[in-house]
Design an enzyme around this catalytic site. Structure first.
Site, PDB file in Angstrom:
ATOM      1  N   ASP A   1     -31.784  13.404  -2.855  1.00 63.61           N
ATOM      2  CA  ASP A   1     -32.732  14.238  -3.578  1.00 63.61           C
ATOM      3  C   ASP A   1     -32.824  13.827  -5.051  1.00 63.61           C
ATOM      4  OD1 ASP A   1     -33.304  15.509  -1.249  1.00 63.61           O
ATOM      5  OD2 ASP A   1     -32.525  17.466  -1.813  1.00 63.61           O
TER       6      ASP A   1
ATOM      7  N   ASN B   1     -33.263  14.781   1.814  1.00 63.54           N
ATOM      8  CA  ASN B   1     -34.416  15.299   2.566  1.00 63.54           C
ATOM      9  C   ASN B   1     -35.690  15.377   1.721  1.00 63.54           C
ATOM     10  OD1 ASN B   1     -32.796  17.285   1.306  1.00 63.54           O
ATOM     11  ND2 ASN B   1     -33.949  18.917   2.311  1.00 63.54           N
ATOM     12  N   HIS B   2     -35.535  15.567   0.396  1.00 60.55           N
ATOM     13  CA  HIS B   2     -36.722  15.612  -0.453  1.00 60.55           C
ATOM     14  C   HIS B   2     -37.291  14.220  -0.722  1.00 60.55           C
ATOM     15  CE1 HIS B   2     -37.096  19.856  -1.886  1.00 60.55           C
ATOM     16  NE2 HIS B   2     -35.894  19.895  -1.343  1.00 60.55           N
TER      17      HIS B   2
ATOM     18  N   HIS C   1     -26.943  17.809  -1.325  1.00 62.33           N
ATOM     19  CA  HIS C   1     -27.767  18.752  -0.565  1.00 62.33           C
ATOM     20  C   HIS C   1     -27.505  20.199  -0.965  1.00 62.33           C
ATOM     21  CE1 HIS C   1     -30.726  19.918   2.271  1.00 62.33           C
ATOM     22  NE2 HIS C   1     -29.926  20.452   3.160  1.00 62.33           N
TER      23      HIS C   1
END
Lengths: 377, 504
Positions: A49, A84-85, A187
């Site tokens: 991220d 995930n971003h 995360h």
């Protein structure tokens, strides 16, 4: 071997649609990099991220480009795993990270699941959602086997572990091989340091306040990055704090003490270096929130970056603390109907009938209601 | 054998029930025959058959001699057998005189059999005669429902299929069936002639009797009479308060516990504190244990019965105690509902057939259960009120003999255990020793149908149910393979996706 470990920079995030907040995220990232260079570690690990989105604004790309240039000049390599971003769960999509390979960024991904840095193994897996759990476990085993011959082993993951995020986790602690010396995690936005197996497992947390939920953990643990020393028998971890410049305030004031509060806070706000975000909850609001809002805005509007008020009446305040027991819809209906079993039966039958979503049943429903009305009368 | 073909002649002494015959042809057991008597044609069924040779008696001890005899005599043999007399063809009454010796024994022509078995009239088609597949077998629905039915067979011999065929037949006549579905087989079944009404397995304490509730709460009157007394006190007060609307139904158990707490304080109950506390605990345990099936807002169960459908109560997920309470409660409500209707035109306005699976659990020989009592009540009184029972069991020997003997109709498939066979025989007047001997040799799907629903006993090949039943045996090997293949396919697909997403 000294490592600087950071994660969850979320560059390009324009919180509340405010340009200033986007800048705040860039500023703290740049400061972090300056501080890292000053600490002179052997390498940097970014555990995911880095960006808020997989297609970040050009400014965010530029900020990273310049920062990596400075690290490169200082001779400090950086290893990064996409979070995930940073990615799109889509075929043939690439994380923005690959733009920086010429600046020495080493991306941990499908083609290079691990690197060696002297006698140290640095391996990891990009963020994977829970549906890839079986493959995740398999690949963790492969990494552990590949790391076996190395003197020091680092595992880099961007995943939530059940122990720390019980409802939205992808991995359980016991599924992570115990043979690594350092687990560089990303995360979760809180700072977490734990022993796992023979090593240390740490989440450095986000570097800015990405969500208001992080406020309490920021006040308790601060924000920043980790400096890890693997040379000694026991790993040593130092948390480096980088305080945020802009304050984010979260206050609760009963309406009758509003004047008093406004008098006192104006001075506090004037003393701050940056205009803060002010979350304020006004309780016991009786009639209409508009005049209260006008008053707040008039007194504080120029002193804050954004005023985020909430108005809560006494009844609503009480409402917030209810709902014990089942939230199953039949149970809720039954509870609402109280002792009136005829009413309850009607409500439940109507609910069941109408939930079928068939408009032709409307007649049946209205007949049922009329029948019940007759009986109740 | 072809219709009208002469099989042989009667020999020896005959009675009005039985006659011996010899034959040169080879009939089959269970086959229907006509005896051409001087007073008219009589229908009979071949019960035993023996095949022998005069030239090869049983006192030969050397196989070589047998071979020599065979070489000389050829394949000479005779058939000897016995015929059970079922009645005169015209009236189906047992003849007053035995058939004279030498009477011709002939294959019964299908027309005769059709007249006896094949009349659709008010009947349900069960299947075809095993020996004459061209003759369909219909059973009389009224007599089946009012005189009750037992479906008995070993596991896997086709009980569920038989029940499904009967239920489908009843649906075809716009009749109503209620199935207590112990294995969740029927709940998602589909019938060709009607639909299934799934009924929620819920009990509302408001509709339960005090004894039913006490039993669920594990308070047994004969053993724990003190507890039972306090339970009754609290229950009657709580019910009264409920009726007077001083408490709501949702507070029912809370109120009972409060009342018990009140008793604890009272001086006059000082000596019974332990018992009162025990009752209180048992109510709490009960609430926890039966959370799934207790619904304080549930409708009275008999109101949810839908006529013209197969109503299914799914008991697959409840334990035996709860099943006992649910079944006995339902039987009680149905019987009283039907009585009310007959007398006052209130209650349940349609007759129904109630199917009880695993009847040996609900009405066991050795224990006393609430269901057992209500099964025997319905068995005794049901015929007057149009409530038929169908007891289904694979273990007749552990089924309560009284209940079983009330089932005047029986459809019995393969039963191997002699104890089961004897038990069935002692419960049924019309099952002869010889028919009994047939039970072990029946194939899957074949059954003996006896009782008032069929004019004479018949060996029936039960029709294959044309709808869809859930259940049956699981294809274990197939499931294993599918599970592993599914996992592998899933894994390969995910691997491919990861490869495409993490290609950097």
């Amino acid at each position: 071997m000294r490592i600087a470990h950071l994660a969850d920079s979320h560059l390009g995030f324009r919180q509340y649609g405010l340009y200033e907040r986007e800048e705040d995220f860039y500023a703290i990232f740049e400061e972090t990099v300056e501080r890292i260079i000053a600490e002179r570690p052997d390498c940097v690990i970014h555990a995911g991220d880095l960006f808020e989105r997989s297609q970040p604004p050009t400014k965010a790309l530029r900020v990273v480009q310049q920062a990596l240039g400075r690290l490169d000049n200082a001779g400090i390599p950086i290893y990064a795993v996409p979070g995930n971003h940073d990615i799109l769960i889509r075929r043939n999509s690439l994380p923005p990270h690959i733009l920086y390979d010429y600046l020495g960024m080493k991306i941990i991904g499908g083609r290079n699941p691990w690197y060696t840095h002297g006698e140290t193994f640095i391996g990891g897996i990009p963020y994977r959602s829970k549906i890839y759990h079986a493959a995740m476990i398999e690949d963790l085993g492969r990494l552990a086997a590949a790391a076996e011959p190395f003197r020091k082993r680092i595992l880099v993951l961007h995943q939530a572990i059940e122990t720390y995020l019980p409802f939205e986790y992808e991995l359980r602690l016991e599924e992570i091989p115990p043979s690594f010396d350092y687990y560089a995690m990303g995360h979760i936005h809180k700072r977490i340091v734990e022993t796992h197996g023979q090593g240390i497992l740490a989440y450095p947390g986000s570097s800015e306040l990405w969500s208001m939920d992080e406020l309490s953990s920021y006040k308790r643990d601060g924000k920043g990055f980790n400096l890890v020393d693997l040379e000694h028998d026991r790993q040593e971890l130092v948390k480096i704090d980088l305080p945020l410049h802009r304050e984010i305030l979260d206050e609760t004031i009963p309406l009758e003490r509003l004047e008093e509060y406004l008098d006192s806070i104006v001075e506090r706000l004037r003393a701050l270096p940056e205009r803060p975000i002010l979350n304020v909850k006004i309780t016991d609001v009786k009639e209409g929130s508009a005049p209260v809002y006008a008053k707040l805005e008039h007194a504080l509007g120029d002193l804050v970056l954004q005023l985020r008020p909430r108005f809560v009446s006494a009844e609503e305040e009480n409402l917030e603390s209810v709902t014990e027991g089942s939230l199953e819809i039949h149970a809720v209906i039954a509870k609402r109907c109280g002792d009136d079993s005829a009413l309850c039966e009607l409500a439940l039958s109507l609910f069941d009938l109408l939930s079928r979503g068939d408009s032709e049943l409307l007649e049946e429903a209205s007949a049922m209601a009329e029948e019940a009305q007759r009986r109740l009368a | 054998m072809n219709a009208g073909e002469v099989l042989g002649r009667c020999i020896g002494e005959a009675t009005t029930e039985r006659v011996q015959f010899v034959s040169k042809k080879m009939p089959r057991i269970g086959e229907f025959v006509i005896l051409e008597c001087d007073f008219g044609a009589v229908l009979g069924m071949i019960e035993t058959l023996a095949r022998g040779s005069v030239a090869i008696p049983e006192d030969i001890f050397d196989p070589a001699s047998v071979e020599k005899i065979r070489a000389m005599e050829g394949d000479e043999y005779y058939i000897q057998g016995s015929v059970r007399i079922l009645g005169e063809v015209e009236s189906m009454k047992i003849p007053r005189t035995p058939p004279p010796p030498g009477t011709r024994v002939m294959c019964a022509p299908p027309v005769v059999l059709m007249r006896i078995f094949g009349d659709p009239g008010n009947g349900i088609r069960l299947g075809t005669l095993v020996t004459q597949p061209e003759v369909p077998v219909y059973v009389h629905t009224n007599r089946m429902v009012t005189r009750h039915l037992a479906v008995l067979a070993m596991t896997g011999a086709g009980k569920s299929n038989t029940v499904a065929v009967i239920a489908d037949g009843i649906l075809g006549m716009r009749g109503t069936v209620l199935i207590f579905d112990m294995h969740s087989e029927y709940i998602s079944a589909s019938f060709t002639s009607g639909r299934v009404t799934p009924m929620r397995t819920v009990l509302n304490p408001k509709h339960l009797s005090q004894t039913e509730l006490a039993k669920l709460a594990n308070i047994h009157g004969e053993r724990a009479y003190v507890q039972s007394r306090y339970f009754r006190m609290a229950y009657t007060t709580a019910i009264r308060d409920l009726q007077e609307n001083t408490i709501g139904i949702s507070e029912f158990f809370m109120h009972m516990k409060d009342l018990l707490d009140g008793y604890l304080e009272e001086e006059r109950f000082r000596d019974d504190k332990t018992a009162i506390n025990a009752v209180r605990n048992k109510i709490e345990e009960f609430e926890e244990r039966y959370e799934q099936i207790i619904d304080l807002t549930g409708r009275e169960f008999s109101e949810s019965l839908v006529p013209g459908t197969v109503n299914v109560i799914d008991l697959g997920a409840v334990d035996e105690d709860a099943a006992d309470v649910i079944v006995s409660h339902a039987l009680r409500k149905i019987l009283t509902g039907r009585k009310q209707y007959i007398r006052k035109r209130e209650g349940i306005p349609f007759p129904l057939l109630i199917v009880l699976e695993e009847a040996h659990i609900l009405s066991p020989k050795t224990r006393s259960t609430d269901s057992k009592y209500w099964i025997s009540r319905v068995a005794r009184e049901g015929r007057k009120f149009g409530v038929g029972l169908c007891l289904v069991s694979q273990s007749p020997k552990s089924l309560d003999p009284d209940s079983l003997s009330q089932m005047n109709n029986m459809i019995i498939s393969r039963l191997i255990q002699p104890e089961d066979q004897r038990h069935v025989q002692s419960a049924s007047e019309s099952l002869s020793e010889d028919l009994l001997a047939q039970l072990a040799s029946l194939n899957i799907g074949e059954a003996i149908a006896i009782g008032p629903m069929t004019k004479i006993p018949a060996l029936v090949k039960i029709d294959e149910f044309r709808g869809r039943l859930v259940g049956g045996d699981i294809d274990v090997v197939g499931e294993w393979r599918r599970a592993v293949e599914g996992r592998e396919q899933e894994r390969d697909a995910r691997r491919r996706e990861i490869g495409q997403m993490e290609d950097y």
